[in-house]
Design a protein around this motif. Structure first.
Motif, mmCIF file in Angstrom:
data_model
loop_
_atom_site.group_PDB
_atom_site.id
_atom_site.type_symbol
_atom_site.label_atom_id
_atom_site.label_comp_id
_atom_site.label_asym_id
_atom_site.label_seq_id
_atom_site.Cartn_x
_atom_site.Cartn_y
_atom_site.Cartn_z
ATOM 1 N N THR A 1 -6.742 3.102 6.361
ATOM 2 C CA THR A 1 -7.155 1.826 5.781
ATOM 3 C C THR A 1 -6.588 0.655 6.568
ATOM 4 O OG1 THR A 1 -7.286 2.820 3.576
ATOM 5 C CG2 THR A 1 -7.122 0.413 3.684
ATOM 6 N N LYS B 1 -3.583 5.716 3.766
ATOM 7 C CA LYS B 1 -2.958 4.402 3.967
ATOM 8 C C LYS B 1 -3.132 3.911 5.399
ATOM 9 C CE LYS B 1 1.269 5.531 3.069
ATOM 10 N NZ LYS B 1 1.078 6.989 3.067
ATOM 11 N N VAL C 1 2.368 -1.334 4.282
ATOM 12 C CA VAL C 1 2.488 0.085 3.972
ATOM 13 C C VAL C 1 3.960 0.406 3.781
ATOM 14 C CG1 VAL C 1 2.314 2.412 4.926
ATOM 15 C CG2 VAL C 1 0.387 0.850 5.130
ATOM 16 N N VAL D 1 0.857 -1.173 0.000
ATOM 17 C CA VAL D 1 0.000 0.000 0.000
ATOM 18 C C VAL D 1 0.896 1.226 0.000
ATOM 19 C CG1 VAL D 1 -1.894 1.197 1.142
ATOM 20 C CG2 VAL D 1 -1.706 -1.287 1.336
#
Length: 235
Positions: free
Chosen positions: A52, A49, A203, A41
């Motif tokens: 989420t 980000k 991430v 991500v």
């Protein structure tokens, strides 16, 4: 990979605050993740980000839309039910590792097994076997402060994987490592994950990292998914 996604987001929104000061962090996210997927991500700061990931990790709840985990609507669960889902199915590796400073490497790895109710011998056997996989069995006794950054990262990953989660959430897991160690640990991490069928979301701000590790790259901006494809399609 499973035919049905383990995670589905449909029109997920997130609003912080009320009235004229309200901020819409997510503006309708659609996402499917299958068992065994590795999704990176990416996106600038403020793109959504972290929001989420917090929702996927059951650390926060959406303001609207549907979040399905194995077909169950997570947005309808209460705090205790979400905590149980986290404990049974999710693993986390945070940017700062979040290891317990006064406990040994082994005890850190054992921690989620303790929460799961495993007995002392089972925790010990599983913890030592996990440490042995990454060459850390001789370092089972030191506290995190006595370990290198790379060793701490390994312990954090093993702690997340010890209870055999269905989903692993990684938040910039390699950013605190020097460049040389980062390359080695990335490869080692990918090797460990390939031994499992865990669905992984990571991430990262590093395109090279995303290209090397992920099957899919999800690019976000201003609370929306603007791109979702293979590394070749994305870059």
């Amino acid at each position: 990979m499973a035919d049905e996604p383990i995670i589905s987001l449909r029109g997920v929104t997130k609003v912080y605050g009320e009235g004229p000061t309200a901020f819409q962090a997510l503006k309708g996210i659609d996402l499917d993740i299958a068992q065994g997927d590795f999704v990176a991500v990416m996106g600038p700061s403020g793109s959504g980000k972290s929001t989420t990931m917090n929702i996927l990790g059951c650390l926060d709840v959406p303001s609207g839309g549907a979040f399905l985990f194995k077909g169950r609507h997570v947005e309808t669960l209460d705090r205790d039910q979400r905590a149980l889902l986290r404990r049974r199915y999710l693993g986390f590796v945070f940017q700062g590792f979040n290891l317990l400073s006064r406990t040994t490497a082994l005890e850190n790895v054992e921690l989620p097994l303790l929460y799961r109710g495993e007995d002392k011998k089972t925790r010990y056997d599983m913890g030592m076997a996990a440490l042995d996989k990454v060459g850390l069995k001789p370092w089972w006794d030191p506290t995190p402060a006595e370990l290198s950054g790379g060793q701490q990262q390994r312990v954090a990953l093993l702690r997340a994987l010890a209870p055999e989660p269905r989903v692993l959430l990684l938040d910039e897991p390699f950013s605190g490592l020097d460049v040389t160690r980062r390359v080695d640990i990335r490869a080692e991490t990918l090797g460990l994950l390939k031994e499992t069928d865990v669905a992984t979301l990571m991430v990262t701000h590093d395109p090279e990292e995303a290209m090397f590790m992920a099957d899919r790259i999800l690019v976000m901006d201003e609370g929306r998914v603007i791109q979702d494809g293979t590394p070749v399609e994305t870059y």
